[in-house]
Write a protein that holds these residues in place. Structure first.
Motif, mmCIF file in Angstrom:
data_model
loop_
_atom_site.group_PDB
_atom_site.id
_atom_site.type_symbol
_atom_site.label_atom_id
_atom_site.label_comp_id
_atom_site.label_asym_id
_atom_site.label_seq_id
_atom_site.Cartn_x
_atom_site.Cartn_y
_atom_site.Cartn_z
ATOM 1 N N ARG A 14 0.567 -1.013 -0.568
ATOM 2 C CA ARG A 14 -0.435 0.195 -0.220
ATOM 3 C C ARG A 14 1.007 0.891 0.105
ATOM 4 N NH1 ARG A 14 -5.046 -0.708 3.713
ATOM 5 N NH2 ARG A 14 -5.271 1.013 2.719
ATOM 6 N N GLY A 15 1.927 1.260 0.020
ATOM 7 C CA GLY A 15 3.160 2.435 0.297
ATOM 8 C C GLY A 15 2.761 3.481 1.856
ATOM 9 N N PHE A 16 2.933 2.449 1.965
ATOM 10 C CA PHE A 16 2.797 3.603 3.720
ATOM 11 C C PHE A 16 3.482 2.951 5.101
ATOM 12 C CE2 PHE A 16 -0.781 2.026 3.873
ATOM 13 C CZ PHE A 16 -1.193 2.020 5.465
ATOM 14 N N GLY A 17 3.600 3.926 5.753
ATOM 15 C CA GLY A 17 4.467 3.152 6.930
ATOM 16 C C GLY A 17 4.379 4.178 8.491
ATOM 17 N N SER A 18 5.100 3.842 8.650
ATOM 18 C CA SER A 18 6.014 5.284 10.559
ATOM 19 C C SER A 18 6.979 5.139 10.438
ATOM 20 C CB SER A 18 4.502 4.537 11.473
ATOM 21 O OG SER A 18 5.564 3.901 11.807
ATOM 22 N N LEU A 19 7.797 6.901 10.509
ATOM 23 C CA LEU A 19 8.490 7.003 10.788
ATOM 24 C C LEU A 19 8.722 7.351 12.783
ATOM 25 C CD1 LEU A 19 9.872 8.754 8.058
ATOM 26 C CD2 LEU A 19 10.553 7.224 8.604
ATOM 27 N N THR A 20 9.959 6.595 13.251
ATOM 28 C CA THR A 20 9.830 7.313 15.042
ATOM 29 C C THR A 20 11.313 8.547 14.768
ATOM 30 O OG1 THR A 20 9.793 5.072 15.121
ATOM 31 C CG2 THR A 20 10.618 6.191 17.262
ATOM 32 N N PRO A 21 10.873 9.428 15.325
ATOM 33 C CA PRO A 21 11.503 10.479 15.904
ATOM 34 C C PRO A 21 12.610 9.405 16.458
ATOM 35 C CG PRO A 21 9.372 11.147 15.940
ATOM 36 C CD PRO A 21 9.330 9.592 15.640
ATOM 37 N N HIS A 31 4.363 8.593 3.790
ATOM 38 C CA HIS A 31 3.466 8.412 2.620
ATOM 39 C C HIS A 31 4.347 8.083 1.439
ATOM 40 C CE1 HIS A 31 1.378 7.681 -1.158
ATOM 41 N NE2 HIS A 31 0.119 7.230 -0.329
ATOM 42 N N ILE A 32 4.512 7.149 0.692
ATOM 43 C CA ILE A 32 5.738 6.557 0.059
ATOM 44 C C ILE A 32 5.826 8.013 -1.166
ATOM 45 C CG2 ILE A 32 3.664 5.844 -2.107
ATOM 46 C CD1 ILE A 32 7.512 4.505 -1.390
ATOM 47 N N SER A 33 5.098 8.431 -1.545
ATOM 48 C CA SER A 33 5.504 9.895 -2.606
ATOM 49 C C SER A 33 6.334 11.459 -1.422
ATOM 50 C CB SER A 33 3.806 10.428 -1.823
ATOM 51 O OG SER A 33 2.613 11.526 -1.291
ATOM 52 N N ALA A 34 6.543 10.725 0.296
ATOM 53 C CA ALA A 34 7.011 12.317 0.249
ATOM 54 C C ALA A 34 8.548 11.385 0.540
ATOM 55 C CB ALA A 34 6.830 11.553 1.826
ATOM 56 N N PHE A 35 8.741 10.101 -0.284
ATOM 57 C CA PHE A 35 10.422 9.163 -0.246
ATOM 58 C C PHE A 35 10.620 10.362 -2.252
ATOM 59 C CE2 PHE A 35 8.763 6.406 2.633
ATOM 60 C CZ PHE A 35 9.507 6.540 3.479
ATOM 61 N N PRO A 36 11.910 9.999 -1.565
ATOM 62 C CA PRO A 36 13.206 10.792 -2.937
ATOM 63 C C PRO A 36 12.419 9.410 -3.798
ATOM 64 C CG PRO A 36 14.451 10.007 -1.331
ATOM 65 C CD PRO A 36 13.649 9.848 -0.748
ATOM 66 N N ARG A 37 12.521 9.769 -4.854
ATOM 67 C CA ARG A 37 12.058 8.472 -6.585
ATOM 68 C C ARG A 37 13.016 8.209 -6.671
ATOM 69 N NH1 ARG A 37 6.787 9.632 -7.113
ATOM 70 N NH2 ARG A 37 5.866 11.193 -6.937
ATOM 71 N N ASP A 38 14.208 8.529 -6.685
ATOM 72 C CA ASP A 38 15.501 7.580 -6.642
ATOM 73 C C ASP A 38 15.954 6.647 -5.279
ATOM 74 O OD1 ASP A 38 15.924 9.971 -5.033
ATOM 75 O OD2 ASP A 38 17.963 10.441 -6.536
ATOM 76 N N GLY A 39 16.928 6.087 -6.913
ATOM 77 C CA GLY A 39 17.187 4.891 -4.912
ATOM 78 C C GLY A 39 16.171 3.770 -4.556
ATOM 79 N N SER A 54 1.070 19.572 8.656
ATOM 80 C CA SER A 54 -0.276 18.814 9.013
ATOM 81 C C SER A 54 -1.159 17.891 8.054
ATOM 82 C CB SER A 54 -0.818 19.255 9.615
ATOM 83 O OG SER A 54 -1.139 20.033 10.384
ATOM 84 N N GLY A 55 -1.246 17.317 7.864
ATOM 85 C CA GLY A 55 -1.914 15.954 6.110
ATOM 86 C C GLY A 55 -3.593 17.214 6.251
ATOM 87 N N ARG A 56 -3.727 16.401 4.322
ATOM 88 C CA ARG A 56 -5.844 17.416 4.380
ATOM 89 C C ARG A 56 -6.261 16.291 5.789
ATOM 90 N NH1 ARG A 56 -5.570 14.556 -1.324
ATOM 91 N NH2 ARG A 56 -5.092 12.390 -0.432
#
Length: 142
Positions: A14-21, A31-39, A54-56
């Protein structure tokens, strides 16, 4: 303000997850769209730097995610391993496979019963083979 953190959970399909600070606090949706497209695709426990917006829906989420200079062992391993396709084949659950097997057995049983009925019932088999069954369904002249 940029934060450092690691990828805690990831759903490849589904292309999503969570980041722990790294500084502590609650995990942030990403969301996958927040990551760089290369690599390569993101890997669990891989270090990232990100901004929190803040998201939508008004909830916090990560944006402008970048690979961090600080790397963990599994992140290094994933960088050296060949990149996996983002969309992997979906595996069927055992319950689905059991249901399909039961439907196959049911279909074969019904087919065998119908064949046996036609073979061992003289009137049904004879009518079917001689074409008499079709004559009874012909339209009557007016």
């Amino acid at each position: 303000m940029r934060f450092e953190g690691a990828l805690e959970t990831w759903n490849t399909e589904r292309g999503f997850g969570s980041l722990t600070p790294q500084q502590g606090g609650q995990a942030v949706f990403v969301h996958i769209s927040a990551f760089p497209r290369d690599g390569p695709p993101p890997a669990l426990d891989e270090a990232f730097s990100f901004e929190v917006v803040s998201g939508r829906d008004g909830r916090k989420q990560a944006a402008k995610v970048q690979r961090s200079q600080r790397r963990t062992t599994s992140a290094l391993h994933s960088a050296l391993a060949p990149a996996l396709p983002r969309q992997q084949a979906r595996q069927r659950s055992p319950w689905f496979m059991l249901l399909m097997l039961l439907l196959l057995v049911l279909g074969l049983t019904v087919g065998a019963a119908a064949l046996a009925w036609l073979q061992f019932t003289p009137s049904a088999g004879a009518a079917f083979n001689s074409g008499e069954a079709h004559q009874s369904y012909q339209a009557q002249p007016r």
